[in-house]
Design a protein around this motif. Structure first.
Motif, PDB file in Angstrom:
ATOM      1  N   LEU A   1       0.717  12.329  -9.412  1.00 57.80           N
ATOM      2  CA  LEU A   1       0.078  13.625  -9.193  1.00 57.80           C
ATOM      3  C   LEU A   1       1.066  14.758  -9.431  1.00 57.80           C
ATOM      4  O   LEU A   1       0.733  15.784 -10.026  1.00 57.80           O
ATOM      5  N   ARG A   2       2.283  14.575  -8.954  1.00 55.57           N
ATOM      6  CA  ARG A   2       3.313  15.604  -9.114  1.00 55.57           C
ATOM      7  C   ARG A   2       3.590  15.857 -10.593  1.00 55.57           C
ATOM      8  O   ARG A   2       3.767  16.985 -11.021  1.00 55.57           O
TER       9      ARG A   2
ATOM     10  N   ALA B   1       0.838  -1.195   0.000  1.00 58.35           N
ATOM     11  CA  ALA B   1       0.000   0.000   0.000  1.00 58.35           C
ATOM     12  C   ALA B   1       0.877   1.251   0.000  1.00 58.35           C
ATOM     13  O   ALA B   1       0.577   2.221  -0.695  1.00 58.35           O
ATOM     14  N   SER B   2       1.947   1.229   0.760  1.00 58.64           N
ATOM     15  CA  SER B   2       2.855   2.376   0.807  1.00 58.64           C
ATOM     16  C   SER B   2       3.470   2.630  -0.560  1.00 58.64           C
ATOM     17  O   SER B   2       3.584   3.773  -0.998  1.00 58.64           O
ATOM     18  N   GLU B   3       3.856   1.569  -1.236  1.00 61.02           N
ATOM     19  CA  GLU B   3       4.424   1.704  -2.572  1.00 61.02           C
ATOM     20  C   GLU B   3       3.403   2.305  -3.527  1.00 61.02           C
ATOM     21  O   GLU B   3       3.727   3.181  -4.331  1.00 61.02           O
ATOM     22  N   LEU B   4       2.168   1.851  -3.415  1.00 68.51           N
ATOM     23  CA  LEU B   4       1.102   2.358  -4.276  1.00 68.51           C
ATOM     24  C   LEU B   4       0.905   3.851  -4.035  1.00 68.51           C
ATOM     25  O   LEU B   4       0.773   4.643  -4.982  1.00 68.51           O
ATOM     26  N   ILE B   5       0.894   4.242  -2.781  1.00 64.03           N
ATOM     27  CA  ILE B   5       0.725   5.660  -2.435  1.00 64.03           C
ATOM     28  C   ILE B   5       1.871   6.485  -3.010  1.00 64.03           C
ATOM     29  O   ILE B   5       1.656   7.566  -3.564  1.00 64.03           O
TER      30      ILE B   5
END
Ligand SMILES: [Zn+2]
Length: 52
Positions: free
Chosen positions: A48-49, A37-41
């Motif tokens: 987004l950037r 999940a952290s990797e996905l975020i």
């Protein structure tokens, strides 16, 4: 008193599975999911950037 393969003593349980070991496996699975999940975020943040 029953000792499991991992040497958890003073654990009373019925059947073959030691609850302490079961929780350990669940915890490890959760850690894996959290890592994914952290990797996905991180990926989404990056995306987004790049769109700005
Ligand atoms: Zn155990």
């Amino acid at each position: 008193m029953t000792l499991c393969d991992e040497g958890h003593d003073e654990v009373c349980y019925e059947g073959r599975n030691c609850p302490a070991c079961e929780y350990r496996v669940k915890y490890e699975n959760c850690q894996e999911s959290l890592d994914q999940a952290s990797e996905l975020i991180d990926d989404l943040k990056q995306e987004l950037r790049e769109r700005q």
